[in-house]
Design an enzyme around this catalytic site. Structure first.
Site, PDB file in Angstrom:
ATOM      1  N   ASN A 109      73.479 -15.799 136.844  1.00 45.11           N
ATOM      2  CA  ASN A 109      73.954 -14.569 136.212  1.00 45.11           C
ATOM      3  C   ASN A 109      73.305 -14.518 134.833  1.00 45.11           C
ATOM      4  OD1 ASN A 109      75.317 -12.377 135.139  1.00 45.11           O
ATOM      5  ND2 ASN A 109      77.353 -13.115 135.660  1.00 45.11           N
TER       6      ASN A 109
ATOM      7  N   ARG B 193      73.351 -12.261 140.577  1.00 38.57           N
ATOM      8  CA  ARG B 193      74.059 -11.027 140.254  1.00 38.57           C
ATOM      9  C   ARG B 193      73.029 -10.039 139.701  1.00 38.57           C
ATOM     10  NH1 ARG B 193      77.161  -9.472 134.817  1.00 38.57           N
ATOM     11  NH2 ARG B 193      77.934  -7.435 135.432  1.00 38.57           N
TER      12      ARG B 193
ATOM     13  N   HIS C  88      80.471  -3.449 137.877  1.00 36.88           N
ATOM     14  CA  HIS C  88      81.430  -4.565 137.922  1.00 36.88           C
ATOM     15  C   HIS C  88      81.998  -4.757 139.337  1.00 36.88           C
ATOM     16  CE1 HIS C  88      82.055  -3.770 133.382  1.00 36.88           C
ATOM     17  NE2 HIS C  88      81.286  -4.842 133.526  1.00 36.88           N
TER      18      HIS C  88
ATOM     19  N   GLY D  47      85.994  -6.859 129.214  1.00 36.43           N
ATOM     20  CA  GLY D  47      85.226  -7.883 128.534  1.00 36.43           C
ATOM     21  C   GLY D  47      84.281  -7.205 127.565  1.00 36.43           C
ATOM     22  N   SER D  48      83.164  -7.850 127.259  1.00 35.65           N
ATOM     23  CA  SER D  48      82.157  -7.203 126.419  1.00 35.65           C
ATOM     24  C   SER D  48      81.683  -5.922 127.084  1.00 35.65           C
ATOM     25  CB  SER D  48      80.980  -8.148 126.187  1.00 35.65           C
ATOM     26  OG  SER D  48      80.000  -7.530 125.388  1.00 35.65           O
TER      27      SER D  48
ATOM     28  N   GLU E  52      82.972 -13.740 139.603  1.00 39.72           N
ATOM     29  CA  GLU E  52      81.809 -13.056 140.165  1.00 39.72           C
ATOM     30  C   GLU E  52      80.835 -14.031 140.813  1.00 39.72           C
ATOM     31  OE1 GLU E  52      81.128  -9.435 137.037  1.00 39.72           O
ATOM     32  OE2 GLU E  52      81.317 -11.454 136.216  1.00 39.72           O
TER      33      GLU E  52
ATOM     34  N   ARG F 172      78.630  -0.737 123.594  1.00 40.54           N
ATOM     35  CA  ARG F 172      78.277   0.513 124.281  1.00 40.54           C
ATOM     36  C   ARG F 172      79.325   1.589 124.025  1.00 40.54           C
ATOM     37  NH1 ARG F 172      77.527  -2.054 130.014  1.00 40.54           N
ATOM     38  NH2 ARG F 172      77.991  -4.016 128.945  1.00 40.54           N
TER      39      ARG F 172
END
Length: 389
Positions: free
Chosen positions: A8, A90, A178, A207-208, A376, A238
Protein backbone atom coordinates in the site's frame (compact mmCIF):
# COMPACT_ATOMS: atom_id res chain seq x y z
CA UNK A 1 5.86 -21.77 3.24
CA UNK A 2 4.31 -19.68 0.48
CA UNK A 3 3.52 -16.06 1.25
CA UNK A 4 1.72 -13.05 -0.20
CA UNK A 5 3.19 -9.56 0.06
CA UNK A 6 0.61 -6.76 0.22
CA UNK A 7 1.77 -3.28 -0.77
CA UNK A 8 0.00 0.00 0.00
CA UNK A 9 2.17 2.81 -1.35
CA UNK A 10 1.73 6.53 -0.69
CA UNK A 11 3.64 9.64 -1.64
CA UNK A 12 6.07 9.48 1.31
CA UNK A 13 5.47 6.08 2.86
CA UNK A 14 5.35 2.44 1.88
CA UNK A 15 3.12 0.21 3.98
CA UNK A 16 3.40 -3.54 3.57
CA UNK A 17 2.26 -6.78 5.15
CA UNK A 18 3.22 -10.40 4.63
CA UNK A 19 0.63 -13.17 4.84
CA UNK A 20 1.11 -16.92 4.95
CA UNK A 21 -1.03 -18.89 2.52
CA UNK A 22 -3.07 -21.65 4.10
CA UNK A 23 -6.77 -22.07 4.68
CA UNK A 24 -6.84 -18.29 4.31
CA UNK A 25 -4.27 -15.52 4.51
CA UNK A 26 -2.62 -15.40 7.95
CA UNK A 27 -0.73 -12.25 8.90
CA UNK A 28 2.97 -12.81 9.64
CA UNK A 29 4.32 -9.27 9.80
CA UNK A 30 3.53 -5.69 8.96
CA UNK A 31 5.77 -2.73 8.34
CA UNK A 32 6.16 0.75 7.02
CA UNK A 33 8.98 2.68 5.45
CA UNK A 34 8.04 6.28 6.15
CA UNK A 35 9.69 9.61 5.43
CA UNK A 36 10.75 8.59 1.92
CA UNK A 37 12.96 11.34 0.47
CA UNK A 38 13.16 13.25 3.78
CA UNK A 39 13.89 11.14 6.88
CA UNK A 40 13.45 7.48 5.89
CA UNK A 41 12.73 5.03 8.69
CA UNK A 42 11.83 1.36 8.39
CA UNK A 43 9.68 -0.14 11.14
CA UNK A 44 8.50 -3.75 11.09
CA UNK A 45 6.49 -5.73 13.65
CA UNK A 46 5.56 -9.38 13.85
CA UNK A 47 2.02 -10.71 14.16
CA UNK A 48 2.44 -10.58 17.97
CA UNK A 49 3.27 -6.87 17.85
CA UNK A 50 6.95 -7.37 18.71
CA UNK A 51 9.39 -5.09 16.89
CA UNK A 52 11.43 -6.87 14.22
CA UNK A 53 13.15 -3.81 12.79
CA UNK A 54 13.56 -0.10 13.47
CA UNK A 55 16.13 1.32 11.06
CA UNK A 56 16.82 4.92 10.12
CA UNK A 57 18.29 5.62 6.69
CA UNK A 58 20.02 8.61 5.14
CA UNK A 59 17.79 10.79 3.01
CA UNK A 60 19.88 10.06 -0.08
CA UNK A 61 19.66 6.30 0.49
CA UNK A 62 15.85 6.19 0.05
CA UNK A 63 14.93 9.09 -2.27
CA UNK A 64 11.88 7.51 -3.92
CA UNK A 65 9.39 4.64 -3.92
CA UNK A 66 11.32 2.26 -6.22
CA UNK A 67 14.31 2.55 -3.89
CA UNK A 68 12.03 2.00 -0.90
CA UNK A 69 10.77 -1.20 -2.53
CA UNK A 70 14.36 -2.42 -2.91
CA UNK A 71 15.14 -1.66 0.75
CA UNK A 72 12.04 -3.52 1.93
CA UNK A 73 12.73 -6.37 -0.49
CA UNK A 74 16.29 -6.74 0.76
CA UNK A 75 15.11 -6.93 4.37
CA UNK A 76 12.47 -9.54 3.52
CA UNK A 77 14.93 -11.68 1.56
CA UNK A 78 17.48 -11.56 4.38
CA UNK A 79 15.24 -11.91 7.42
CA UNK A 80 11.99 -13.53 6.36
CA UNK A 81 11.69 -17.20 5.54
CA UNK A 82 9.20 -18.35 2.95
CA UNK A 83 8.68 -18.25 -0.81
CA UNK A 84 7.01 -15.15 -2.17
CA UNK A 85 4.16 -16.45 -4.31
CA UNK A 86 2.46 -13.16 -5.26
CA UNK A 87 2.16 -9.47 -4.54
CA UNK A 88 -1.18 -7.74 -3.98
CA UNK A 89 -1.50 -3.97 -4.40
CA UNK A 90 -4.04 -1.44 -3.23
CA UNK A 91 -4.80 0.73 -6.27
CA UNK A 92 -7.09 3.68 -5.68
CA UNK A 93 -8.69 4.09 -9.11
CA UNK A 94 -9.89 1.29 -11.39
CA UNK A 95 -11.73 3.66 -13.72
CA UNK A 96 -14.57 2.32 -15.88
CA UNK A 97 -12.50 -0.70 -16.96
CA UNK A 98 -12.02 -2.61 -13.72
CA UNK A 99 -14.77 -3.55 -11.29
CA UNK A 100 -12.87 -6.40 -9.58
CA UNK A 101 -9.27 -7.42 -8.80
CA UNK A 102 -7.13 -8.16 -11.84
CA UNK A 103 -3.83 -9.90 -12.59
CA UNK A 104 -1.36 -7.26 -13.76
CA UNK A 105 0.52 -7.27 -17.04
CA UNK A 106 1.87 -4.49 -19.24
CA UNK A 107 -1.52 -3.84 -20.84
CA UNK A 108 -3.28 -3.55 -17.49
CA UNK A 109 -0.57 -1.26 -16.12
CA UNK A 110 -0.82 0.99 -19.18
CA UNK A 111 -4.59 1.27 -18.71
CA UNK A 112 -4.21 2.11 -15.02
CA UNK A 113 -1.71 4.85 -15.84
CA UNK A 114 -4.52 6.63 -17.73
CA UNK A 115 -6.27 7.27 -14.41
CA UNK A 116 -3.39 9.21 -12.84
CA UNK A 117 -5.19 12.55 -13.47
CA UNK A 118 -8.21 11.22 -11.54
CA UNK A 119 -6.15 10.43 -8.42
CA UNK A 120 -2.89 12.40 -8.69
CA UNK A 121 -2.03 11.96 -5.00
CA UNK A 122 -2.49 8.19 -5.05
CA UNK A 123 -2.40 6.53 -8.47
CA UNK A 124 1.24 7.30 -9.41
CA UNK A 125 2.44 6.02 -6.03
CA UNK A 126 0.22 2.92 -6.24
CA UNK A 127 1.66 2.07 -9.66
CA UNK A 128 5.35 2.80 -8.97
CA UNK A 129 5.95 -0.40 -6.95
CA UNK A 130 4.04 -2.42 -9.55
CA UNK A 131 6.35 -1.13 -12.29
CA UNK A 132 9.45 -1.74 -10.17
CA UNK A 133 8.49 -5.36 -9.45
CA UNK A 134 7.37 -5.97 -13.03
CA UNK A 135 10.78 -4.82 -14.28
CA UNK A 136 12.76 -6.90 -11.77
CA UNK A 137 10.50 -9.95 -11.39
CA UNK A 138 8.25 -10.27 -14.47
CA UNK A 139 7.52 -13.86 -13.47
CA UNK A 140 6.06 -12.90 -10.08
CA UNK A 141 2.23 -12.63 -10.15
CA UNK A 142 0.91 -9.22 -9.11
CA UNK A 143 -2.73 -8.40 -8.42
CA UNK A 144 -4.33 -4.96 -8.39
CA UNK A 145 -7.24 -4.48 -5.96
CA UNK A 146 -9.24 -1.31 -6.45
CA UNK A 147 -10.79 1.14 -4.01
CA UNK A 148 -13.51 1.78 -6.57
CA UNK A 149 -14.67 -1.83 -7.02
CA UNK A 150 -16.97 -2.06 -3.98
CA UNK A 151 -19.07 0.84 -5.29
CA UNK A 152 -19.50 -0.36 -8.85
CA UNK A 153 -22.97 -1.80 -8.15
CA UNK A 154 -24.36 1.68 -7.50
CA UNK A 155 -27.55 2.39 -9.41
CA UNK A 156 -27.40 4.47 -12.58
CA UNK A 157 -29.11 7.28 -10.70
CA UNK A 158 -26.42 7.26 -8.02
CA UNK A 159 -23.45 7.01 -10.38
CA UNK A 160 -24.48 9.73 -12.87
CA UNK A 161 -23.71 13.43 -12.85
CA UNK A 162 -26.29 15.77 -14.38
CA UNK A 163 -24.25 16.34 -17.53
CA UNK A 164 -24.75 14.94 -21.07
CA UNK A 165 -24.67 11.16 -21.35
CA UNK A 166 -21.64 11.16 -23.64
CA UNK A 167 -19.45 12.13 -20.69
CA UNK A 168 -20.68 9.15 -18.66
CA UNK A 169 -19.78 6.91 -21.61
CA UNK A 170 -16.26 8.36 -21.47
CA UNK A 171 -16.00 7.37 -17.80
CA UNK A 172 -16.93 10.62 -16.07
CA UNK A 173 -19.12 9.26 -13.32
CA UNK A 174 -19.33 8.89 -9.53
CA UNK A 175 -17.05 6.00 -8.59
CA UNK A 176 -16.58 6.22 -4.82
CA UNK A 177 -13.37 5.23 -3.01
CA UNK A 178 -12.09 3.57 0.18
CA UNK A 179 -13.90 0.51 -1.14
CA UNK A 180 -11.45 -2.02 0.29
CA UNK A 181 -12.04 -0.55 3.74
CA UNK A 182 -15.82 -0.58 3.34
CA UNK A 183 -15.77 -4.11 1.99
CA UNK A 184 -13.78 -5.32 4.99
CA UNK A 185 -15.97 -3.51 7.53
CA UNK A 186 -19.15 -4.72 5.84
CA UNK A 187 -17.94 -8.31 6.11
CA UNK A 188 -16.72 -7.84 9.67
CA UNK A 189 -20.16 -6.62 10.75
CA UNK A 190 -21.57 -10.08 10.00
CA UNK A 191 -19.20 -11.40 12.65
CA UNK A 192 -19.37 -8.71 15.35
CA UNK A 193 -22.85 -7.21 14.84
CA UNK A 194 -24.98 -9.63 12.79
CA UNK A 195 -28.19 -7.88 13.90
CA UNK A 196 -27.36 -4.84 11.75
CA UNK A 197 -25.07 -6.36 9.09
CA UNK A 198 -27.87 -6.63 6.53
CA UNK A 199 -29.60 -3.46 7.63
CA UNK A 200 -29.20 0.23 6.89
CA UNK A 201 -25.62 1.14 7.79
CA UNK A 202 -23.47 4.23 7.29
CA UNK A 203 -19.73 3.59 7.62
CA UNK A 204 -17.49 6.60 8.22
CA UNK A 205 -13.90 6.03 7.08
CA UNK A 206 -12.25 8.94 8.86
CA UNK A 207 -8.53 9.35 8.39
CA UNK A 208 -6.23 11.69 6.48
CA UNK A 209 -8.49 10.72 3.60
CA UNK A 210 -12.11 10.69 4.70
CA UNK A 211 -15.39 9.52 3.24
CA UNK A 212 -18.68 7.89 4.19
CA UNK A 213 -20.63 5.08 2.58
CA UNK A 214 -24.27 3.99 2.76
CA UNK A 215 -24.47 0.19 2.85
CA UNK A 216 -27.62 -1.92 2.66
CA UNK A 217 -27.60 -5.70 2.66
CA UNK A 218 -23.80 -5.60 2.70
CA UNK A 219 -23.60 -3.63 -0.56
CA UNK A 220 -22.66 -0.04 -1.24
CA UNK A 221 -25.56 2.05 -2.54
CA UNK A 222 -24.14 5.57 -2.13
CA UNK A 223 -20.87 7.27 -1.21
CA UNK A 224 -19.68 10.77 -0.45
CA UNK A 225 -16.78 10.43 -2.92
CA UNK A 226 -17.31 10.66 -6.66
CA UNK A 227 -15.19 10.99 -9.82
CA UNK A 228 -12.01 11.76 -7.90
CA UNK A 229 -10.86 11.58 -4.28
CA UNK A 230 -11.64 15.30 -3.78
CA UNK A 231 -15.40 15.11 -3.22
CA UNK A 232 -17.51 14.77 -0.09
CA UNK A 233 -15.97 15.36 3.34
CA UNK A 234 -13.10 17.77 3.96
CA UNK A 235 -9.95 15.74 4.61
CA UNK A 236 -6.45 16.28 5.92
CA UNK A 237 -5.29 18.34 2.96
CA UNK A 238 -8.16 17.93 0.45
CA UNK A 239 -11.09 20.31 0.14
CA UNK A 240 -14.04 17.93 -0.05
CA UNK A 241 -17.27 19.06 -1.68
CA UNK A 242 -16.92 22.43 -3.40
CA UNK A 243 -19.01 24.48 -5.83
CA UNK A 244 -17.57 23.94 -9.36
CA UNK A 245 -17.99 27.67 -9.82
CA UNK A 246 -15.13 28.19 -7.35
CA UNK A 247 -12.82 26.30 -9.73
CA UNK A 248 -13.98 28.42 -12.67
CA UNK A 249 -13.39 31.58 -10.64
CA UNK A 250 -9.86 30.52 -9.70
CA UNK A 251 -9.06 29.73 -13.33
CA UNK A 252 -10.72 32.72 -14.96
CA UNK A 253 -10.51 35.54 -12.43
CA UNK A 254 -7.47 34.63 -10.35
CA UNK A 255 -5.63 33.37 -13.47
CA UNK A 256 -4.42 30.30 -11.61
CA UNK A 257 -3.10 27.46 -13.74
CA UNK A 258 -4.71 24.03 -13.66
CA UNK A 259 -1.62 22.75 -11.83
CA UNK A 260 -1.90 25.48 -9.20
CA UNK A 261 -5.58 24.69 -8.63
CA UNK A 262 -4.75 21.00 -8.31
CA UNK A 263 -2.07 21.75 -5.71
CA UNK A 264 -4.51 23.95 -3.79
CA UNK A 265 -7.36 21.45 -3.71
CA UNK A 266 -5.29 18.33 -3.04
CA UNK A 267 -2.46 19.55 -0.83
CA UNK A 268 -3.31 22.92 0.77
CA UNK A 269 -6.98 22.62 1.68
CA UNK A 270 -9.03 20.57 4.13
CA UNK A 271 -8.03 20.69 7.81
CA UNK A 272 -4.62 22.02 6.89
CA UNK A 273 -6.06 24.88 4.86
CA UNK A 274 -8.77 25.81 7.37
CA UNK A 275 -6.52 25.72 10.42
CA UNK A 276 -3.30 27.00 8.88
CA UNK A 277 -1.64 24.70 11.42
CA UNK A 278 -1.82 21.01 10.57
CA UNK A 279 -3.76 18.27 8.85
CA UNK A 280 -3.42 16.06 11.94
CA UNK A 281 -6.56 15.89 14.09
CA UNK A 282 -4.48 15.03 17.16
CA UNK A 283 -2.53 18.27 16.88
CA UNK A 284 -5.69 20.28 16.23
CA UNK A 285 -7.40 18.83 19.30
CA UNK A 286 -4.43 19.85 21.46
CA UNK A 287 -4.09 23.32 19.97
CA UNK A 288 -5.47 26.44 21.68
CA UNK A 289 -5.58 28.31 18.37
CA UNK A 290 -9.19 29.18 17.44
CA UNK A 291 -8.43 28.25 13.84
CA UNK A 292 -7.80 24.66 14.94
CA UNK A 293 -11.17 24.56 16.70
CA UNK A 294 -12.86 26.03 13.64
CA UNK A 295 -11.33 23.41 11.33
CA UNK A 296 -12.61 20.59 13.55
CA UNK A 297 -16.05 22.23 13.83
CA UNK A 298 -16.23 22.40 10.04
CA UNK A 299 -15.17 18.77 9.72
CA UNK A 300 -17.85 17.59 12.17
CA UNK A 301 -20.47 19.84 10.56
CA UNK A 302 -19.88 18.34 7.11
CA UNK A 303 -19.92 14.79 8.49
CA UNK A 304 -23.33 15.54 10.01
CA UNK A 305 -24.67 16.92 6.74
CA UNK A 306 -23.47 13.96 4.69
CA UNK A 307 -24.72 11.50 7.31
CA UNK A 308 -28.19 12.97 6.81
CA UNK A 309 -28.04 12.55 3.04
CA UNK A 310 -26.81 8.96 3.31
CA UNK A 311 -29.52 8.14 5.86
CA UNK A 312 -32.03 9.56 3.35
CA UNK A 313 -30.58 7.31 0.63
CA UNK A 314 -31.08 4.33 2.95
CA UNK A 315 -34.56 5.36 4.07
CA UNK A 316 -33.45 5.36 7.70
CA UNK A 317 -30.49 4.27 9.76
CA UNK A 318 -29.84 1.20 11.90
CA UNK A 319 -26.13 1.65 12.61
CA UNK A 320 -23.32 4.16 12.22
CA UNK A 321 -19.80 2.71 12.11
CA UNK A 322 -16.56 4.56 12.88
CA UNK A 323 -13.40 3.26 11.23
CA UNK A 324 -9.87 4.31 10.09
CA UNK A 325 -7.40 6.44 12.04
CA UNK A 326 -9.69 9.13 13.46
CA UNK A 327 -12.76 6.93 13.70
CA UNK A 328 -10.94 4.17 15.56
CA UNK A 329 -8.69 6.23 17.82
CA UNK A 330 -10.34 9.54 18.71
CA UNK A 331 -13.06 9.37 21.39
CA UNK A 332 -13.51 13.18 21.35
CA UNK A 333 -14.25 13.22 17.62
CA UNK A 334 -16.60 10.23 17.92
CA UNK A 335 -18.52 12.05 20.65
CA UNK A 336 -18.82 15.23 18.61
CA UNK A 337 -19.99 13.37 15.53
CA UNK A 338 -22.49 11.33 17.54
CA UNK A 339 -23.97 14.57 18.86
CA UNK A 340 -24.70 15.53 15.24
CA UNK A 341 -26.62 12.27 14.83
CA UNK A 342 -28.90 12.88 17.84
CA UNK A 343 -31.80 13.83 15.56
CA UNK A 344 -31.68 10.27 14.21
CA UNK A 345 -31.95 8.90 17.75
CA UNK A 346 -28.25 8.18 18.24
CA UNK A 347 -26.94 8.33 21.82
CA UNK A 348 -23.31 7.68 22.72
CA UNK A 349 -22.15 6.18 26.03
CA UNK A 350 -19.21 8.30 27.30
CA UNK A 351 -17.56 5.46 29.23
CA UNK A 352 -17.81 2.97 26.38
CA UNK A 353 -16.60 5.59 23.95
CA UNK A 354 -13.56 6.43 26.06
CA UNK A 355 -12.75 2.72 26.35
CA UNK A 356 -13.06 2.28 22.58
CA UNK A 357 -15.49 -0.63 22.85
CA UNK A 358 -17.14 -2.18 19.83
CA UNK A 359 -20.54 -0.74 20.69
CA UNK A 360 -20.28 2.79 22.08
CA UNK A 361 -24.01 3.55 22.05
CA UNK A 362 -26.33 3.63 25.06
CA UNK A 363 -28.99 0.90 25.48
CA UNK A 364 -31.76 3.34 24.52
CA UNK A 365 -29.99 4.58 21.36
CA UNK A 366 -32.11 4.02 18.25
CA UNK A 367 -28.97 3.89 16.13
CA UNK A 368 -26.15 1.56 17.09
CA UNK A 369 -22.81 3.37 17.20
CA UNK A 370 -20.00 0.93 16.47
CA UNK A 371 -16.20 1.12 16.27
CA UNK A 372 -14.84 -1.43 13.80
CA UNK A 373 -11.11 -1.30 12.93
CA UNK A 374 -10.55 -1.65 9.21
CA UNK A 375 -7.96 -3.86 7.49
CA UNK A 376 -7.49 -2.97 3.84
CA UNK A 377 -4.32 -5.06 3.57
CA UNK A 378 -6.10 -8.23 4.67
CA UNK A 379 -8.79 -7.50 2.08
CA UNK A 380 -6.10 -7.22 -0.61
CA UNK A 381 -4.54 -10.50 0.55
CA UNK A 382 -7.90 -12.27 0.36
CA UNK A 383 -8.58 -10.97 -3.13
CA UNK A 384 -5.09 -11.89 -4.30
CA UNK A 385 -5.38 -15.41 -2.97
CA UNK A 386 -8.85 -15.86 -4.46
CA UNK A 387 -7.80 -14.60 -7.89
CA UNK A 388 -4.74 -16.83 -8.05
CA UNK A 389 -6.63 -19.83 -6.69
Amino acid sequence: MDTILVVNAGSSSLKFEVFAIGDGPRKLLRGQLEGIGTAPRLRIKGSDGQALADQAHAQSDVPDLPTAMRVVGAWLRERHEGRLAAVGHRVVHGGPDYDRPVLIDEEVLTRLERYVPLAPLHQPNNLAPIRAILDRRPDLPQVACFDTSFHREHSQVASHYAIPERFYAEGIRRYGFHGLSYEYVSGKLREVAPQVADGRVVVAHLGSGASMCAIFGGKSIESTLGFTALDGLPMGTRCGQIDPGVILYLLQQRRMTAQEVQELLYKDSGLKGLSGISNDVRMLLQSKDPRAAFALDHFVHRIGLHAGSLAAALGGLDAFVFTAGIGENSPPMRARIAARLAWLGARIDPARNLAGELDVSTPESKVRLLVVPTDEELMVARHTLALLG
